[in-house]
Design a protein around this motif. Structure first.
Motif, PDB file in Angstrom:
ATOM      1  N   UNK A  30      12.098 -10.128  10.802  1.00 52.34           N
ATOM      2  CA  UNK A  30      12.114 -10.718  12.134  1.00 52.34           C
ATOM      3  C   UNK A  30      12.737 -12.110  12.122  1.00 52.34           C
ATOM      4  N   UNK A  31      12.560 -12.843  11.035  1.00 49.88           N
ATOM      5  CA  UNK A  31      13.172 -14.171  10.917  1.00 49.88           C
ATOM      6  C   UNK A  31      14.690 -14.042  10.859  1.00 49.88           C
ATOM      7  N   UNK A  32      15.171 -13.096  10.056  1.00 46.75           N
ATOM      8  CA  UNK A  32      16.617 -12.864  10.004  1.00 46.75           C
ATOM      9  C   UNK A  32      17.163 -12.502  11.393  1.00 46.75           C
ATOM     10  N   UNK A  33      16.419 -11.670  12.133  1.00 47.76           N
ATOM     11  CA  UNK A  33      16.877 -11.248  13.454  1.00 47.76           C
ATOM     12  C   UNK A  33      16.998 -12.431  14.412  1.00 47.76           C
ATOM     13  N   UNK A  34      16.097 -13.385  14.292  1.00 50.77           N
ATOM     14  CA  UNK A  34      16.075 -14.508  15.225  1.00 50.77           C
ATOM     15  C   UNK A  34      17.078 -15.602  14.883  1.00 50.77           C
ATOM     16  N   UNK A  35      17.506 -15.668  13.630  1.00 51.72           N
ATOM     17  CA  UNK A  35      18.332 -16.799  13.208  1.00 51.72           C
ATOM     18  C   UNK A  35      19.664 -16.918  13.957  1.00 51.72           C
ATOM     19  N   UNK A  36      20.436 -15.846  14.181  1.00 50.97           N
ATOM     20  CA  UNK A  36      21.723 -16.044  14.863  1.00 50.97           C
ATOM     21  C   UNK A  36      21.599 -16.729  16.216  1.00 50.97           C
ATOM     22  N   UNK A  66      10.984 -11.068   2.045  1.00 51.50           N
ATOM     23  CA  UNK A  66       9.592 -10.641   1.913  1.00 51.50           C
ATOM     24  C   UNK A  66       9.565  -9.198   1.402  1.00 51.50           C
ATOM     25  N   UNK A  67       9.383  -9.052   0.093  1.00 51.41           N
ATOM     26  CA  UNK A  67       9.453  -7.731  -0.538  1.00 51.41           C
ATOM     27  C   UNK A  67       8.309  -6.839  -0.076  1.00 51.41           C
ATOM     28  N   UNK A  68       7.206  -7.429   0.411  1.00 51.97           N
ATOM     29  CA  UNK A  68       6.093  -6.607   0.903  1.00 51.97           C
ATOM     30  C   UNK A  68       6.505  -5.743   2.088  1.00 51.97           C
ATOM     31  N   UNK A  69       7.617  -6.089   2.754  1.00 52.17           N
ATOM     32  CA  UNK A  69       8.130  -5.285   3.877  1.00 52.17           C
ATOM     33  C   UNK A  69       9.031  -4.146   3.424  1.00 52.17           C
ATOM     34  N   UNK A  70       9.499  -4.171   2.191  1.00 46.83           N
ATOM     35  CA  UNK A  70      10.611  -3.306   1.795  1.00 46.83           C
ATOM     36  C   UNK A  70      10.318  -1.813   1.938  1.00 46.83           C
ATOM     37  N   UNK A  71       9.068  -1.389   1.692  1.00 44.51           N
ATOM     38  CA  UNK A  71       8.770   0.041   1.817  1.00 44.51           C
ATOM     39  C   UNK A  71       8.929   0.522   3.251  1.00 44.51           C
ATOM     40  N   UNK A  72       8.836  -0.403   4.192  1.00 39.20           N
ATOM     41  CA  UNK A  72       8.999  -0.053   5.605  1.00 39.20           C
ATOM     42  C   UNK A  72      10.419  -0.312   6.086  1.00 39.20           C
ATOM     43  N   UNK A  73      10.950  -1.515   5.816  1.00 41.14           N
ATOM     44  CA  UNK A  73      12.228  -1.889   6.419  1.00 41.14           C
ATOM     45  C   UNK A  73      13.427  -1.543   5.539  1.00 41.14           C
ATOM     46  N   UNK A  74      13.175  -1.177   4.287  1.00 42.29           N
ATOM     47  CA  UNK A  74      14.257  -0.740   3.395  1.00 42.29           C
ATOM     48  C   UNK A  74      13.834   0.527   2.674  1.00 42.29           C
ATOM     49  N   UNK A  75      13.255   1.441   3.422  1.00 42.51           N
ATOM     50  CA  UNK A  75      12.678   2.637   2.811  1.00 42.51           C
ATOM     51  C   UNK A  75      13.730   3.611   2.315  1.00 42.51           C
TER      52      UNK A  75
END
Length: 260
Positions: A30-36, A66-75
């Motif tokens: 979400x941080x990456x999405x907001x940065x631009x 945040x690697x804790x997201x990877x199973x969801x956002x980079x599955x």
């Protein structure tokens, strides 16, 4: 705006803080999405002449994505493609800003955090800083654009060492190879960064932004003036700041530039 990103203003200097100190400022999708959008707003703000990017607390600039997201956002390949596009857009937005940017690096600057630092114009760090780019430890591949930024700074051999090994690079190594532009004691880092930001804020902003644009063109391979760079140079003679710079020089005083 996400609670994980914070923007503060002091005079002509804006500070963007990655604000997750409990996780060493690990960067969520979400941080990456907001940065631009956030960076576009700072670039368009006439009050701002320089942007400083930093992490909250004293332990890290950012310890990576945040690697804790990877199973969801980079599955899988499809979700990873979307994730990678968001990361690329954030880094491109930072690199593409017209205004000068400086990364203030204390502690860990790893993976995605290093990616954001590389997208800044300059990197100031303290003696405790540790840089690392770690795809080889995760079975991932670093993007061409991010790799290009690294190669532009440290050269191909050092880039290979950093990427092949995934090992941390300390502050003095970073300074020797061009990954860092200045190293200070931890207690002096803020003074060094903001002192430089204030110095640049007092310079002629047309000149500063034109220089940034021309350096970017040279790094991209341009070797001769074209119509755009010629116009950039010629147009400077019509600015009030040019007239003020000449007046101040002749009157032996500091110039008071107004172009923003």
């Amino acid at each position: 705006m996400s609670d994980d990103l914070k923007v503060e203003y002091s005079g002509a200097v804006a500070t963007l803080t990655l604000d997750r100190p409990d996780s060493r400022n690990a960067i969520r999708l979400e941080m990456y999405r907001e940065l631009p959008g956030l960076l576009r707003g700072i670039d368009d703000d006439p009050r701002v002449k320089v942007l400083v990017v930093r992490g909250a607390g004293t332990k890290a600039f950012a310890a990576g994505a945040d690697i804790s997201e990877f199973r969801e956002v980079r599955a899988d390949a499809e979700s990873a493609r979307s994730y990678n596009e968001q990361v690329a857009a954030a880094e491109q937005a930072l690199e593409g800003m017209a205004k000068p940017t400086a990364a203030m690096v204390h502690g860990y600057c790893v993976g995605g955090g290093c990616g954001l630092a590389l997208a800044c114009d300059l990197r100031f760090c303290d003696t405790a800083a540790q840089f690392a780019i770690t795809p080889s430890k995760l079975g991932l591949v670093y993007s061409l654009e991010s790799t290009r930024r690294l190669v532009d700074l440290v050269g191909p051999a050092q880039a290979k060492w950093i990427l092949f090994s995934g090992e941390r690079v300390d502050a003095q190594h970073a300074l020797r190879t061009g990954l860092a532009d200045a190293v200070t004691e931890p207690g002096d880092l803020a003074e060094e960064v903001y002192g430089f930001a204030e110095l640049v804020s007092g310079r002629a902003q047309y000149s500063v932004r034109a220089a940034k644009d021309i350096v970017r063109r040279i790094v991209a391979g341009q070797r001769r003036d074209d119509a755009e760079t010629t116009e950039l140079r010629n147009a400077s003679f019509d600015t009030e700041d040019y007239a003020e710079g000449v007046r101040a020089f002749l009157e032996k005083r500091a110039p008071e530039f107004t172009w923003s």
